[in-house]
Design a protein around this motif. Sequence first.
Motif, mmCIF file in Angstrom:
data_model
loop_
_atom_site.group_PDB
_atom_site.id
_atom_site.type_symbol
_atom_site.label_atom_id
_atom_site.label_comp_id
_atom_site.label_asym_id
_atom_site.label_seq_id
_atom_site.Cartn_x
_atom_site.Cartn_y
_atom_site.Cartn_z
ATOM 1 N N PHE A 60 0.825 -1.209 0.000
ATOM 2 C CA PHE A 60 0.000 0.000 0.000
ATOM 3 C C PHE A 60 0.863 1.264 0.000
ATOM 4 C CE2 PHE A 60 -2.144 3.445 2.241
ATOM 5 C CZ PHE A 60 -3.236 3.628 1.415
ATOM 6 N N ALA A 108 3.833 0.761 -9.813
ATOM 7 C CA ALA A 108 2.778 1.749 -9.581
ATOM 8 C C ALA A 108 2.921 2.972 -10.464
ATOM 9 C CB ALA A 108 2.766 2.173 -8.119
ATOM 10 N N VAL A 113 -3.260 1.803 -10.046
ATOM 11 C CA VAL A 113 -3.250 0.982 -8.837
ATOM 12 C C VAL A 113 -4.438 1.293 -7.931
ATOM 13 C CG1 VAL A 113 -0.778 0.573 -8.839
ATOM 14 C CG2 VAL A 113 -1.683 2.596 -7.703
ATOM 15 N N GLU A 114 -5.349 2.124 -8.387
ATOM 16 C CA GLU A 114 -6.528 2.488 -7.603
ATOM 17 C C GLU A 114 -7.707 1.563 -7.881
ATOM 18 O OE1 GLU A 114 -6.210 4.844 -5.269
ATOM 19 O OE2 GLU A 114 -4.160 5.120 -5.940
ATOM 20 N N PRO A 116 -9.799 -1.800 -7.905
ATOM 21 C CA PRO A 116 -9.805 -3.003 -7.052
ATOM 22 C C PRO A 116 -9.258 -4.253 -7.743
ATOM 23 C CG PRO A 116 -11.875 -1.826 -6.829
ATOM 24 C CD PRO A 116 -11.115 -1.155 -7.942
ATOM 25 N N SER A 118 -6.953 -4.376 -10.134
ATOM 26 C CA SER A 118 -5.496 -4.301 -10.214
ATOM 27 C C SER A 118 -4.870 -4.479 -8.836
ATOM 28 C CB SER A 118 -5.044 -2.988 -10.854
ATOM 29 O OG SER A 118 -5.391 -1.881 -10.067
ATOM 30 N N ARG A 119 -5.544 -4.043 -7.791
ATOM 31 C CA ARG A 119 -5.031 -4.240 -6.429
ATOM 32 C C ARG A 119 -4.985 -5.733 -6.093
ATOM 33 N NH1 ARG A 119 -7.693 0.740 -2.882
ATOM 34 N NH2 ARG A 119 -6.189 2.282 -3.617
ATOM 35 N N THR A 123 -1.399 -7.585 -5.528
ATOM 36 C CA THR A 123 -1.130 -8.226 -4.243
ATOM 37 C C THR A 123 -0.881 -9.721 -4.431
ATOM 38 O OG1 THR A 123 -2.474 -6.577 -3.112
ATOM 39 C CG2 THR A 123 -1.992 -8.586 -1.908
ATOM 40 N N SER A 164 -6.724 -7.360 0.310
ATOM 41 C CA SER A 164 -6.152 -6.066 -0.086
ATOM 42 C C SER A 164 -7.208 -5.117 -0.643
ATOM 43 C CB SER A 164 -5.028 -6.252 -1.111
ATOM 44 O OG SER A 164 -5.550 -6.584 -2.391
ATOM 45 N N ILE A 165 -8.227 -5.644 -1.290
ATOM 46 C CA ILE A 165 -9.284 -4.777 -1.834
ATOM 47 C C ILE A 165 -9.954 -4.010 -0.700
ATOM 48 C CG2 ILE A 165 -11.510 -4.752 -3.020
ATOM 49 C CD1 ILE A 165 -10.526 -7.255 -4.560
ATOM 50 N N PHE A 168 -7.021 -1.837 1.415
ATOM 51 C CA PHE A 168 -6.546 -0.642 0.717
ATOM 52 C C PHE A 168 -7.631 0.430 0.667
ATOM 53 C CE2 PHE A 168 -3.042 -2.821 -2.034
ATOM 54 C CZ PHE A 168 -2.418 -3.250 -0.883
ATOM 55 N N ASP A 172 -6.943 4.013 2.178
ATOM 56 C CA ASP A 172 -7.006 5.186 1.290
ATOM 57 C C ASP A 172 -7.410 6.451 2.043
ATOM 58 O OD1 ASP A 172 -6.160 3.996 -1.048
ATOM 59 O OD2 ASP A 172 -8.191 3.539 -1.754
#
Length: 178
Positions: A60, A108, A113-114, A116, A118-119, A123, A164-165, A168, A172
């Motif tokens: 993150f 990044a 990377v914002e 979900p 791609s996160r 990860t 991570s979804i 993160f 945020d």
Amino acid sequence: MNAAVIYTSREQIEVHRFTPAATIGIPLAAIFLQAFLPTAWHGRLHFFSVFDLPLLVTIFFAVARRNPASGTITGALIGLAQDALTANFIGLYGMAKSVVGYAASSVAAKIDVENPGSRLILTFGFYLLQRAAYLLVQRGLVRQPASPEWMHALGAALANGLLSIVAFALLDRFKRRS
């Protein structure tokens, strides 16, 4: 048919900063939860050991700052703090998370990377990268026998990607624009 190509320069990519309290508090909370939560209720939360909260925090911060040097240092510090709470050699997680911090910061700068999705994918990939780096250091430098257990690692990578979804999205809230 004339398609316009839009280029995003490195200067246009959004870079975030964090308050000192968030910079120190979030990693410490992740390390504390990782070390003490599974044992807190006499082993009733054994499933929690699948998650690697310090890794999620490393990823993150690295993707938010988009600076490879900062990502490497963040990964090293979080990994060394995690090593201090384990029975293993000091530096195993430090080196593995340094690699992840550098890679996450570098990637990044190139992708969104914002999102979900791609996160989750990032990860998933960085969990496997950390596992490979950890095993490489464990076998190569420390000469400790270790089995890769790749099927377990794939499941853990997916679980961490899904976590991570949510994580993160919560983290945020601590971002500040540079």
